[in-house]
Write a protein that holds these residues in place. Structure first.
Motif, short mmCIF file in Angstrom:
data_model
loop_
_atom_site.label_atom_id
_atom_site.label_comp_id
_atom_site.label_asym_id
_atom_site.label_seq_id
_atom_site.Cartn_x
_atom_site.Cartn_y
_atom_site.Cartn_z
N THR A 247 -15.36 20.84 22.55
CA THR A 247 -15.65 19.91 21.47
C THR A 247 -16.95 20.29 20.77
OG1 THR A 247 -14.51 18.13 22.66
CG2 THR A 247 -16.00 17.48 20.90
N PRO B 47 -7.14 22.63 22.18
CA PRO B 47 -7.53 21.39 21.47
C PRO B 47 -6.39 20.39 21.38
CG PRO B 47 -8.37 23.31 20.32
CD PRO B 47 -7.42 23.83 21.37
N PHE C 6 -8.27 17.43 23.22
CA PHE C 6 -9.23 16.76 22.36
C PHE C 6 -8.84 15.30 22.13
CE2 PHE C 6 -11.46 20.32 19.75
CZ PHE C 6 -11.85 20.93 20.93
N TRP D 61 -10.20 16.03 17.34
CA TRP D 61 -9.07 16.72 16.72
C TRP D 61 -9.16 16.63 15.18
CZ3 TRP D 61 -5.25 20.01 17.75
CH2 TRP D 61 -4.21 20.12 16.83
N LEU E 161 -11.72 18.93 13.84
CA LEU E 161 -11.26 20.32 13.87
C LEU E 161 -10.40 20.62 12.63
CD1 LEU E 161 -9.87 22.31 16.87
CD2 LEU E 161 -8.47 22.10 14.81
#
Length: 296
Positions: A142, A163, A167, A172, A175
């Motif tokens: 993260t 992920p 995550f 997420w 990202l």
């Protein structure tokens, strides 16, 4: 289950390495593997992990379609297409480290993260979905999406199932947003459709509005996670796409409408029968849009 996965994974990676490495490099790796396997503290991993490029090179792997299929069957989402020989060797060393004690194993790996250069970080992040005790590395992963190093970010975000599986929603969403910010294709984010959510759709719509207000464009891929959550607010964005002179934006709008159950979205799609037909016949999909983004 993992006890079966680990030896199969190591065997597969060794097979890839032996096919593409020199005999001297293969011998070096075998010796260091044995050293790491017998390491009681994990410290025997650090030097060969760092030295790998000097002994095995940094050539891009050349994988056959069968090998890529084998990788996917071994570990869903595993795609070593862009790996190098040193990255492969480093991953083999990581998997050779004794892992019965989860805390000791994770401490050893996390120490590597703390001292790694860019090439080492790429290997570490790309290897996460293969490592024992994956839950131990969520905080590190993260944190890693904040990096400004493009190659390192790609190792975390693209062609990596870690992920998707680990995550929380906020991480997420960050990202996905950063992938767009940095001009990379969403097409390579594993599990993008499954992890789409209403908050992400709202954030992406807000981002599009900011770009438009500044006289800039947004990648048509942005609308892929938005489609399932079209509502009375987002529908105006879709109308804007259909009104654009850009054909790819028309295609993205149609695909987004196809994902939506919102009545007005379906009505918009009906107004573009050719695009609707192409989608129905499989001639147009988000992979098509993604490939355009990659080559743009």
């Amino acid at each position: 289950m993992y006890s079966n996965f680990l030896p199969n994974t190591i065997a597969f990676l060794e097979q890839l390495f032996d096919r593409q490495a020199t005999p001297a490099a293969a011998q070096w790796l075998k010796e260091k593997q044995n050293l790491v396997r017998s390491s009681e503290t994990g410290k025997d991993l650090y030097l060969p992990f760092s030295a790998a490029p000097r002994y095995v090179g940094k050539s891009m792997l050349s994988l056959t379609p069968d090998e890529l299929e084998q990788a996917s069957q071994l570990r869903k989402g595993f795609n070593p297409t862009n790996w190098t020989t040193d990255q492969l060797a480093r991953t083999i060393l990581l998997l050779s480290l004794p892992h019965d004690n989860a805390d000791n194993y994770s401490k050893t790996i996390l120490k590597l993260f703390g001292t790694a250069d860019m090439g080492e970080l790429v290997a570490l992040y790309a290897a996460l979905p293969l490592l024992p005790h994956p839950e131990k590395f969520v905080a590190q992963a993260t944190e890693g999406i904040r990096t400004n190093m493009g190659n390192v970010y790609e190792a975390i975000a693209l062609n990596n199932p870690y992920p998707f599986e680990n995550f929380i929603e906020a991480a997420w969403n960050q990202l996905v947003l950063k992938t767009i910010f940095t001009g990379k294709s969403l097409h390579k984010i594993y599990g993008l459709d499954e992890r789409s959510n209403p908050d992400l759709a709202r954030m992406l719509s807000d981002y599009a509005h900011e770009r438009w207000a500044a006289g800039r464009t947004v990648t048509p891929e942005l609308w892929r996670p938005v489609g399932p959550y079209i509502n009375e607010t987002i529908i105006s964005d879709i109308k804007k796409l259909f009104a654009s002179e850009n054909e790819t934006e028309h295609e993205a709008a149609a695909l987004a409408c196809t994902q939506s159950s919102y009545p007005e979205a379906q009505a918009l799609l009906d107004q573009h029968p050719l695009l609707k037909h192409k989608i129905k016949e499989g001639q147009l999909n988000w992979s098509h849009i993604g490939q355009k983004a990659i080559t743009a």
